[in-house]
Scaffold this motif. Structure first.
Motif, short mmCIF file in Angstrom:
data_model
loop_
_atom_site.label_atom_id
_atom_site.label_comp_id
_atom_site.label_asym_id
_atom_site.label_seq_id
_atom_site.Cartn_x
_atom_site.Cartn_y
_atom_site.Cartn_z
N ILE A 82 0.88 -1.23 0.23
CA ILE A 82 -0.41 -0.28 -0.06
C ILE A 82 1.14 0.71 -0.23
N ASP A 83 1.75 1.25 0.59
CA ASP A 83 2.72 2.36 1.13
C ASP A 83 3.43 2.67 -0.86
N ALA A 84 3.82 1.47 -0.84
CA ALA A 84 4.57 1.56 -2.43
C ALA A 84 3.25 2.29 -3.13
N LEU A 85 2.29 1.15 -3.41
CA LEU A 85 1.54 1.51 -4.23
C LEU A 85 0.24 3.75 -4.64
N ILE A 86 -0.09 3.82 -2.97
CA ILE A 86 -0.33 4.56 -2.82
C ILE A 86 0.32 6.58 -2.69
N ASP A 87 -0.26 7.35 -3.10
CA ASP A 87 0.53 8.90 -3.32
C ASP A 87 1.13 8.64 -1.41
N THR A 88 2.33 9.45 -1.28
CA THR A 88 2.68 10.10 -0.20
C THR A 88 1.70 10.44 0.85
N GLY A 89 1.66 9.71 1.78
CA GLY A 89 1.21 9.83 2.94
C GLY A 89 -0.69 10.12 2.97
N SER A 90 -1.00 9.45 1.76
CA SER A 90 -2.84 9.74 1.56
C SER A 90 -3.27 8.48 2.58
N PHE A 91 -2.76 7.57 2.59
CA PHE A 91 -3.05 6.31 3.26
C PHE A 91 -4.24 6.80 4.20
N SER A 92 -5.46 6.13 4.51
CA SER A 92 -6.30 6.32 5.72
C SER A 92 -6.62 4.52 6.33
N GLU A 93 -6.14 3.77 6.81
CA GLU A 93 -6.60 2.64 7.18
C GLU A 93 -8.75 2.79 8.05
N PHE A 94 -9.13 2.01 7.52
CA PHE A 94 -10.10 2.01 8.45
C PHE A 94 -9.74 0.52 9.56
N ILE A 95 -10.32 0.40 10.29
CA ILE A 95 -10.53 -0.61 11.07
C ILE A 95 -9.15 -0.89 11.39
N GLY A 96 -8.55 0.23 12.29
CA GLY A 96 -7.01 0.24 12.19
C GLY A 96 -6.61 -0.82 13.27
N PRO A 97 -5.53 -0.96 13.62
CA PRO A 97 -5.08 -1.99 14.58
C PRO A 97 -5.17 -2.15 16.03
N GLU A 98 -6.01 -0.63 16.28
CA GLU A 98 -6.31 -0.36 17.81
C GLU A 98 -7.97 -1.18 17.76
N LEU A 99 -8.47 -1.28 17.13
CA LEU A 99 -9.42 -1.73 17.10
C LEU A 99 -9.58 -3.42 17.23
N ARG A 100 -8.23 -3.78 17.02
CA ARG A 100 -8.47 -5.16 16.83
C ARG A 100 -9.84 -6.19 16.94
N GLU A 101 -10.09 -6.09 15.18
CA GLU A 101 -11.47 -7.08 15.00
C GLU A 101 -10.25 -8.75 14.57
N VAL A 102 -10.22 -9.25 15.01
CA VAL A 102 -9.85 -10.75 15.15
C VAL A 102 -11.32 -11.64 14.61
N SER A 103 -10.69 -12.86 14.11
CA SER A 103 -11.27 -13.58 13.67
C SER A 103 -12.54 -14.32 14.84
N PRO A 104 -13.19 -14.58 15.01
CA PRO A 104 -13.81 -15.03 16.71
C PRO A 104 -14.28 -16.95 16.15
N HIS A 105 -13.86 -17.45 15.14
CA HIS A 105 -13.53 -18.66 15.31
C HIS A 105 -11.96 -18.95 15.33
N LEU A 106 -10.79 -18.86 15.56
CA LEU A 106 -9.43 -19.11 15.16
C LEU A 106 -9.21 -19.67 16.38
N ALA A 107 -9.79 -18.62 18.19
CA ALA A 107 -9.17 -19.30 19.01
C ALA A 107 -9.64 -20.98 19.45
N ILE A 108 -11.19 -21.68 18.75
CA ILE A 108 -11.18 -22.97 19.60
C ILE A 108 -10.56 -23.68 18.46
N PHE A 109 -9.64 -23.35 17.77
CA PHE A 109 -8.88 -24.67 17.29
C PHE A 109 -7.15 -24.10 17.63
#
Length: 304
Positions: free
Chosen positions: A22-49
């Motif tokens: 993404i950094d190499a593809l998009i114009d410098t400094g223009s990228f804004s992430e949706f649902i960033g790391p701080e929100l920790r939207e993780v799979s509800p299924h993997l912990a079962i395994f």
């Protein structure tokens, strides 16, 4: 003058992470992430395994600018579970495509996936269907959905189906595309049908050069993030309709391709039928010479 991307040094698309691409593809400094790391939207299924989770569930989505124009971006992380689709992973991409319709902004999907997670089979399969529908709806609304393929995991399984619904595909030699992966084919049909350890066979059959030659990809580029960026800028200028007439023409093209090459035993035989001189040399050709040799493909498949 074209706006600069963040990383102006040569960067292998194959080796890079999702965020590096993404950094190499998009114009410098223009990228804004949706649902960033701080929100920790993780799979509800993997912990079962008892499997590790990742804070972004293996896909980065957001918005930015490409050559100054607003775009929405999704980048799969092939280093996490092979970029495989699960419930959260798929929902993020579906939501991004929905936003594309609402905002009427073009979408770049940076594929790097082995398909659906076995641990989330039903949820993953449902996600694939929802994403494909969202891609078609976006395209019918006049939005370009561009796929970029050249990562470590390739573009397999449901990912290849999604790629097939995109407006256009940009691929490098490393960008393998197939509904079934080499190991899956070997497991189900035997090593006599397909030896997954034969890397030359894998690349001949599924690699970017072959997909470009038979019309399964629109643009072929070097394994260089700058080349992917330049190609994305160029193809976003072209609108490809998603009308009934277009789909009927595409179906006719695929039927002709099956009739012409369906009995071929190897990709080299297909390249020979395309009229390429010295077809066995295709895998070793650098990009410039390959593209010159590939010009016969354009004459052989005028439906593209």
């Amino acid at each position: 003058m074209r706006a600069a991307a963040t990383n102006m040094e040569p960067l292998s698309w194959y080796e890079a992470s999702a965020r590096q691409r993404i950094d190499a593809l998009i114009d410098t400094g223009s990228f804004s992430e949706f649902i960033g790391p701080e929100l920790r939207e993780v799979s509800p299924h993997l912990a079962i395994f008892d499997l590790p989770e990742q804070f972004d569930d293996g896909i980065v989505i957001g918005r930015g600018r490409l050559e100054g124009a607003p775009v929405l971006v999704a980048a799969q992380e092939g280093r996490f579970m092979g970029g495989a689709f699960g419930e959260i992973h798929g929902a993020k991409l579906t939501g991004l495509l929905g936003a594309a319709c609402a905002l009427h902004q073009d979408v770049l999907i940076l594929f790097d996936t082995g398909g659906v997670r076995l641990q989330e089979a039903n949820a993953g399969e449902l996600a694939i269907a929802e994403i494909m529908r969202a891609v078609v709806e976006a395209r019918r609304a006049g939005v370009n959905v561009i796929g970029l393929i050249g990562g470590r995991a390739g573009c397999y399984g449901g990912g290849s189906l999604i790629a097939g619904t995109c407006s256009r595909l940009i691929v490098s030699e490393q960008g393998r595309i197939s509904v079934s992966g080499p190991e899956v084919i070997e497991t189900n049909k035997g090593i006599e049908e397909f030896d997954s350890r034969d890397r030359a066979l894998v690349w001949r059959t599924m690699g970017g050069k072959h997909r470009y030659l038979i019309g399964g990809a629109d643009v072929f580029v070097d394994d260089d993030a700058r080349a992917f960026r330049e190609a994305a800028i160029d193809v976003l200028r072209i609108k490809r309709a998603c009308s009934v007439a277009y789909l009927e023409a595409e179906q006719t093209r695929l039927e002709r391709r099956l009739q012409r090459f369906g009995e071929a035993k190897d990709a080299v035989e297909i390249w020979q039928r395309l009229g390429i001189d010295e077809p066995s040399e295709i895998p070793a050709l650098p990009t410039g010479r390959f593209l010159r040799a590939a010009q016969v493909r354009e004459n052989a498949d005028d439906a593209r």
